[in-house]
Design an enzyme around this catalytic site. Structure first.
Site, PDB file in Angstrom:
ATOM      1  N   ASP A 101       0.846  -1.197   0.000  1.00 11.76           N
ATOM      2  CA  ASP A 101       0.000   0.000   0.000  1.00 11.76           C
ATOM      3  C   ASP A 101       0.884   1.251   0.000  1.00 11.76           C
ATOM      4  O   ASP A 101       2.030   1.214   0.473  1.00 11.76           O
ATOM      5  CB  ASP A 101      -0.855   0.067   1.281  1.00 11.76           C
ATOM      6  CG  ASP A 101      -1.823  -1.081   1.379  1.00 11.76           C
ATOM      7  OD1 ASP A 101      -2.141  -1.691   0.348  1.00 11.76           O
ATOM      8  OD2 ASP A 101      -2.256  -1.353   2.520  1.00 11.76           O
ATOM      9  N   LYS A 102       0.288   2.348  -0.418  1.00 14.48           N
ATOM     10  CA  LYS A 102       1.038   3.615  -0.446  1.00 14.48           C
ATOM     11  C   LYS A 102       1.634   3.923   0.925  1.00 14.48           C
ATOM     12  O   LYS A 102       2.778   4.363   1.038  1.00 14.48           O
ATOM     13  CB  LYS A 102       0.091   4.738  -0.879  1.00 14.48           C
ATOM     14  CG  LYS A 102       0.750   6.061  -1.048  1.00 14.48           C
ATOM     15  CD  LYS A 102      -0.254   7.094  -1.548  1.00 14.48           C
ATOM     16  CE  LYS A 102       0.349   8.478  -1.462  1.00 14.48           C
ATOM     17  NZ  LYS A 102      -0.649   9.523  -1.670  1.00 14.48           N
TER      18      LYS A 102
END
Ligand code: URA
Length: 236
Positions: A101-102
């Site tokens: 994920d970011k």
């Protein structure tokens, strides 16, 4: 591999330029002129251009210590991706082996070897992925047991595979999971009534993130490390 792809990679030119060379009869395979750019090049075949042998570049295998804030994507028109951390020529060559994920940091793999990345990410190879998580609340008492038995995540049809939890202190844990569902770790802790504040991947299979790599830095994997990633249980 198709001949146009082979020539493009070996000569460092575009696929279009490779096709032009092939159609003009400049490429020979085992001594024969081949004008069919879709022809398959077999393992032992010798491809030549102007009498010189064309060799494929050796595959590359990289580990990157992904910092929070970068997208795990090859390109994005709005946000910076992990590829911005690599030299341009390398970024053009490699693809991501799985994603983070970011806002997750840690071990991210990149390669141009499709067969290797398939082995690492295939659901048939149960490569454990280990994460350090900081949680918003102390964990419920039966978390270990519920994670071992598998959790039913929202809008999923099957429970998660058994996961191993180690408590480090009241709100810090280490979790090893055998699969890579969408936002899996965050959703597992949500299913336990908690919330992940920070998430960091430290290991895939037998490969540990190099502690000397600063966030955003990368390096090539050694041959031993390429094998270590694949230290997984194989499901038939
Ligand atoms: N699980 C998540 O929730 N996020 C990640 O980035 C990786 C695993």
């Amino acid at each position: 591999m198709r001949l146009d792809r082979f020539v493009s990679q070996a000569a460092g030119i575009s696929r279009r330029q490779a096709r032009i060379l092939i159609q003009r009869g400049r490429i020979h395979v085992d001594g024969d002129t081949v004008k069919d750019f879709a022809r398959h090049v077999g393992a032992g075949e010798r491809v030549e251009r102007g009498g010189e042998s064309l060799e494929l570049p050796r595959p590359v295998y990289l580990m990157l210590n992904k910092p929070c804030g970068l997208l795990s994507a090859t390109t994005d028109s709005h946000q910076p991706t992990v590829m911005t951390r690599l030299p341009e020529a390398l970024a053009a060559r490699v693809h991501l082996v799985g994603r983070l994920d970011k806002e997750t940091s840690g071990l991210l793999l990149l390669t141009d070897d499709g067969a290797w990345s398939h082995r690492v990410t295939s659901p048939n190879h149960q490569c454990a992925k280990t994460y350090l998580a900081e949680l918003a609340e102390p964990l419920v008492a039966d978390a270990e047991e519920r994670l071992r038995q598998g959790l039913m995540l929202r809008s999923e049809k099957s429970v998660t595979r058994p996961a191993e939890l180690t408590r480090l202190d009241a709100t810090h844990v280490r979790l090893s999971v055998m699969e890579g569902r969408y936002h899996q770790v965050r959703r597992m802790f949500a299913a336990l009534g908690n919330r992940v504040l920070a998430l960091h991947r430290e290991r895939i299979g037998g490969l540990v993130l190099d502690p000397s790599l600063q966030p955003g830095d990368w390096r090539h994997l050694t041959a031993t490390e390429c094998e270590a990633v694949l230290m997984c249980e194989i499901i038939d």
